[in-house]
Structures are given as structure tokens and as C-alpha cells.
Design a protein around this motif. Structure first.
Motif, PDB file in Angstrom:
ATOM      1  N   ILE A 191       2.455 -45.133  -8.619  1.00 37.55           N
ATOM      2  CA  ILE A 191       1.917 -43.748  -8.781  1.00 37.55           C
ATOM      3  C   ILE A 191       2.882 -42.566  -8.636  1.00 37.55           C
ATOM      4  O   ILE A 191       2.794 -41.699  -9.397  1.00 37.55           O
ATOM      5  CB  ILE A 191       0.728 -43.640  -7.922  1.00 37.55           C
ATOM      6  N   ALA A 192       3.728 -42.815  -7.739  1.00 36.08           N
ATOM      7  CA  ALA A 192       4.932 -41.976  -7.480  1.00 36.08           C
ATOM      8  C   ALA A 192       5.676 -41.954  -8.646  1.00 36.08           C
ATOM      9  O   ALA A 192       6.094 -40.982  -8.975  1.00 36.08           O
ATOM     10  CB  ALA A 192       5.383 -42.354  -6.199  1.00 36.08           C
ATOM     11  N   GLN A 193       6.134 -43.085  -9.119  1.00 32.91           N
ATOM     12  CA  GLN A 193       6.744 -43.048 -10.466  1.00 32.91           C
ATOM     13  C   GLN A 193       6.168 -42.370 -11.459  1.00 32.91           C
ATOM     14  O   GLN A 193       6.934 -41.831 -12.250  1.00 32.91           O
ATOM     15  CB  GLN A 193       7.160 -44.620 -10.698  1.00 32.91           C
ATOM     16  N   LEU A 194       4.816 -42.740 -11.754  1.00 31.77           N
ATOM     17  CA  LEU A 194       4.017 -42.021 -12.806  1.00 31.77           C
ATOM     18  C   LEU A 194       4.138 -40.442 -12.638  1.00 31.77           C
ATOM     19  O   LEU A 194       4.092 -39.795 -13.613  1.00 31.77           O
ATOM     20  CB  LEU A 194       2.564 -42.829 -12.646  1.00 31.77           C
ATOM     21  N   GLN A 195       3.985 -39.967 -11.533  1.00 29.18           N
ATOM     22  CA  GLN A 195       3.838 -38.639 -11.100  1.00 29.18           C
ATOM     23  C   GLN A 195       5.194 -38.133 -11.407  1.00 29.18           C
ATOM     24  O   GLN A 195       5.330 -36.989 -12.073  1.00 29.18           O
ATOM     25  CB  GLN A 195       3.508 -38.119  -9.752  1.00 29.18           C
ATOM     26  N   GLU A 196       6.489 -38.739 -11.069  1.00 28.12           N
ATOM     27  CA  GLU A 196       7.787 -38.010 -11.425  1.00 28.12           C
ATOM     28  C   GLU A 196       7.903 -38.328 -12.970  1.00 28.12           C
ATOM     29  O   GLU A 196       8.558 -37.269 -13.454  1.00 28.12           O
ATOM     30  CB  GLU A 196       8.703 -39.271 -10.579  1.00 28.12           C
ATOM     31  N   ALA A 197       7.499 -39.089 -13.695  1.00 31.59           N
ATOM     32  CA  ALA A 197       7.451 -39.238 -15.331  1.00 31.59           C
ATOM     33  C   ALA A 197       6.665 -38.086 -15.830  1.00 31.59           C
ATOM     34  O   ALA A 197       7.132 -37.343 -16.815  1.00 31.59           O
ATOM     35  CB  ALA A 197       6.939 -40.665 -15.605  1.00 31.59           C
ATOM     36  N   PHE A 198       5.599 -37.737 -15.259  1.00 30.36           N
ATOM     37  CA  PHE A 198       4.876 -36.434 -15.643  1.00 30.36           C
ATOM     38  C   PHE A 198       5.493 -35.368 -15.633  1.00 30.36           C
ATOM     39  O   PHE A 198       5.656 -34.340 -16.342  1.00 30.36           O
ATOM     40  CB  PHE A 198       3.469 -36.319 -15.034  1.00 30.36           C
ATOM     41  N   SER A 199       6.126 -35.142 -14.484  1.00 38.25           N
ATOM     42  CA  SER A 199       7.005 -33.966 -14.094  1.00 38.25           C
ATOM     43  C   SER A 199       8.231 -33.788 -14.883  1.00 38.25           C
ATOM     44  O   SER A 199       8.641 -32.633 -15.123  1.00 38.25           O
ATOM     45  CB  SER A 199       7.237 -33.869 -12.733  1.00 38.25           C
ATOM     46  N   ARG A 200       8.773 -34.704 -15.432  1.00 35.69           N
ATOM     47  CA  ARG A 200       9.973 -34.737 -16.392  1.00 35.69           C
ATOM     48  C   ARG A 200       9.479 -34.431 -17.691  1.00 35.69           C
ATOM     49  O   ARG A 200      10.405 -33.979 -18.737  1.00 35.69           O
ATOM     50  CB  ARG A 200      10.609 -36.022 -16.153  1.00 35.69           C
ATOM     51  N   ASP A 201       8.129 -34.408 -18.178  1.00 29.12           N
ATOM     52  CA  ASP A 201       7.817 -34.204 -19.527  1.00 29.12           C
ATOM     53  C   ASP A 201       7.586 -32.889 -19.670  1.00 29.12           C
ATOM     54  O   ASP A 201       6.586 -32.127 -19.336  1.00 29.12           O
ATOM     55  CB  ASP A 201       6.382 -34.981 -19.565  1.00 29.12           C
ATOM     56  N   HIS A 202       8.537 -32.295 -20.533  1.00 29.79           N
ATOM     57  CA  HIS A 202       8.553 -30.926 -20.975  1.00 29.79           C
ATOM     58  C   HIS A 202       7.147 -30.347 -21.617  1.00 29.79           C
ATOM     59  O   HIS A 202       7.047 -29.093 -21.631  1.00 29.79           O
ATOM     60  CB  HIS A 202       9.823 -30.487 -21.657  1.00 29.79           C
ATOM     61  N   ARG A 203       6.369 -31.363 -22.218  1.00 32.82           N
ATOM     62  CA  ARG A 203       5.226 -30.930 -22.895  1.00 32.82           C
ATOM     63  C   ARG A 203       3.928 -30.579 -21.952  1.00 32.82           C
ATOM     64  O   ARG A 203       3.099 -30.043 -22.496  1.00 32.82           O
ATOM     65  CB  ARG A 203       4.822 -32.072 -23.774  1.00 32.82           C
ATOM     66  N   LEU A 204       3.935 -30.877 -20.840  1.00 31.91           N
ATOM     67  CA  LEU A 204       2.966 -30.678 -19.870  1.00 31.91           C
ATOM     68  C   LEU A 204       2.965 -29.163 -18.991  1.00 31.91           C
ATOM     69  O   LEU A 204       4.358 -29.049 -18.564  1.00 31.91           O
ATOM     70  CB  LEU A 204       2.916 -31.746 -18.725  1.00 31.91           C
ATOM     71  N   ASN A 205       2.080 -28.639 -19.186  1.00 36.59           N
ATOM     72  CA  ASN A 205       2.237 -27.253 -18.228  1.00 36.59           C
ATOM     73  C   ASN A 205       1.830 -27.377 -16.892  1.00 36.59           C
ATOM     74  O   ASN A 205       1.384 -28.572 -16.493  1.00 36.59           O
ATOM     75  CB  ASN A 205       1.292 -26.392 -18.846  1.00 36.59           C
TER      76      ASN A 205
END
Length: 276
Positions: free
Chosen positions: A101-115
């Protein structure tokens, strides 16, 4: 905070105490009608302006931060107790999911498309998944312990034997003995019912554990494959609804001794991994 809530907080604050002392107290100290009226007027103006002042807002923010910190420390303590009570292989299962889950949250935080709002919602819901997973592991351990210590065949044999013994006693004789044996019978039957209920609950608990682990893997795969950054949010929202049903089931389960009704904001504020 609504206007009424702010006024209630102001009434209990040290700012209100000082306002009353300086205005009403000073007005009464003048021992004059004009002084008393002036004090009451100043007190009323204080109620109008002080609740919206920066000084009071800063005090409210500091108090809120302190309250939230105390709640977080209490939650971390309770979570640590649940985690430590698990057997080592079961703790390892939680650690694995927390890492994913921590790795997935990190992947989300690096996605510039997400506000930022989508990031916050996803992080909270994933953290809630981890907390529910830990509760399910804990409940599974409790159920396993009961299942391992209660032999249904032995209980059934004892119930059948005692029913024959009670039936063999002449009606109207040995009333005290019959009452005692019937009480023991009820206890044995209750234990057998709990054992059977534990088996059913254990199956559902194991299934829910696997479902959460599979959901996290599905979210990761969908995030990597999807061209629409917001599409995954609908899947996570759907999982959150199912998660609410799981939490409702746990809340009503007598074998679950973990704290219920922990808000998402609190689980999100806690680190996913349980500190040593």
C-alpha cells in the motif's frame, strides 16, 4: 467549525474568561452605573469580534492539533497492542500488505495527472484498507484460538451423555442435582454453538483478508495500465463501500475486540507500518 460551535468553544476558552474579567469585572469595580453599562457593552463587543480574531483562531488551531495528536497516540497504542498479539507469520502478512500500500501511495504521489484532493482521498481509503486488514487478521487469530481449543465432537458427546443422565433421574427427585446438570447442559450447548459460529466467521474472515490483498494488487495493476488517471478512483470508491460493509460485520462480531469507528482521517495520519 460552524458559527455556533465557534461560540461554544469561545465560551469555554481562557479568552472569554479574560474578557469577562477585564470588561464586566472592571465595570463593576467602578461602582457606578455608567461604568457597569460600559463594561457590559465592551463584553458584548468582545463576543462579536474576539471569536473571529486571529488570536482566538490560533488558539483553536493549537487546541485542535493537540486533540488530534492525543487521539493519534491513543490509536497507535491500540493498534500496536493488536499487532503484537498476532503470531509472527500473521504479522508478516500485515507488513507485506502495508509495504504494498505504501508503494502504491508513492506511485500515486508521483503521478502528475492527479490533483491533491484525489491523492488525499486515495491515501485515506488505502490506509483504511490496511487498518481493516489488521482487524481481520486479529479477529482471525481470536477465532483460530477458539476453534483450536474447542472440540465439537467432544462437546456433542458430553451433551448426549448428560442428557441421558438427566433423563434417567426420576421426575421430582434430586431437584438440586437436575438443576445443576441442566445448567451445565446449557453451558455445553452454548460452547458448541460458539464453536460452530466461529467456523462460519473464520471462513468469511479469511475470504475478506484475501479480498483486500487482491484489491491492492488490482489497484496497482490498473494504475499502471490505465490512461485515465481518474478512472481508478471509481474502483477505489466501490471498494470503500464494500469496506464499510466489512467494518459493519466486524462491529457486530463478538469475537472482534479491536476498536471500531476509527475515522479515515485518523488511520491516514498513522504510518502504515507498525513501529518497533
Amino acid at each position: 467549525m460552524t458559527g455556533i460551535e465557534k461560540l461554544k468553544a469561545f465560551a469555554k476558552s481562557p479568552h472569554h474568561a479574560w474578557l469577562g474579567l477585564i470588561t464586566l469585572g472592571a465595570g463593576l469595580a467602578t461602582v457606578s452605573t455608567i461604568g457597569a453599562i460600559a463594561g457590559i457593552a465592551a463584553y458584548a463587543l468582545g463576543w462579536i469580534y474576539l471569536p473571529d480574531s486571529r488570536l482566538f483562531k490560533n488558539w483553536l488551531a493549537a487546541r485542535k492539533q493537540g486533540d488530534e495528536g492525543a487521539k493519534l497516540r491513543d490509536f497507535l497504542y491500540q493498534r500496536r497492542q493488536i499487532y503484537d498479539a498476532l503470531r509472527s507469520p500473521v504479522r508478516a502478512r500485515y507488513d507485506t500488505l502495508a509495504t504494498e500500500i505504501a508503494q502504491l501511495q508513492e506511485a500515486f504521489s508521483r503521478d502528475h495527472r492527479l490533483n491533491p484532493e484525489i491523492l488525499r482521498q486515495r491515501s485515506e481509503r488505502l490506509s483504511s484498507l490496511a487498518w481493516t486488514y489488521l482487524r481481520l487478521l486479529h479477529t482471525g487469530e481470536m477465532l483460530d484460538h477458539l476453534i483450536e481449543t474447542e472440540d465439537p465432537a467432544d462437546l456433542e458427546h458430553k451433551i448426549a451423555t448428560m442428557e441421558k443422565e438427566v433423563g434417567a433421574i426420576e421426575p421430582g427427585s434430586k431437584a438440586g442435582l437436575v438443576e445443576s446438570m441442566q445448567s451445565r447442559l446449557q453451558s455445553l450447548k452454548a460452547r458448541l454453538e460458539k464453536r460452530r459460529s466461529a467456523e462460519e466467521s473464520r471462513e468469511l474472515t479469511a475470504s475478506e483478508q484475501e479480498r483486500i490483498a487482491e484489491l491492492v494488487k488490482l489497484f496497482r495493476a490498473d494504475h499502471l495500465a490505465s490512461r485515465d488517471a481518474g478512472a481508478l478512483s471509481h474502483e477505489i470508491d466501490g471498494a470503500a463501500v464494500q469496506l464499510d460493509r466489512t467494518n459493519d460485520w466486524l462491529r457486530g462480531l463478538e469475537f472482534d475486540t479491536s476498536p471500531s469507528d476509527i475515522p479515515q482521517e485518523l488511520t491516514a495520519a498513522a504510518p502504515l507500518k507498525v513501529g518497533k
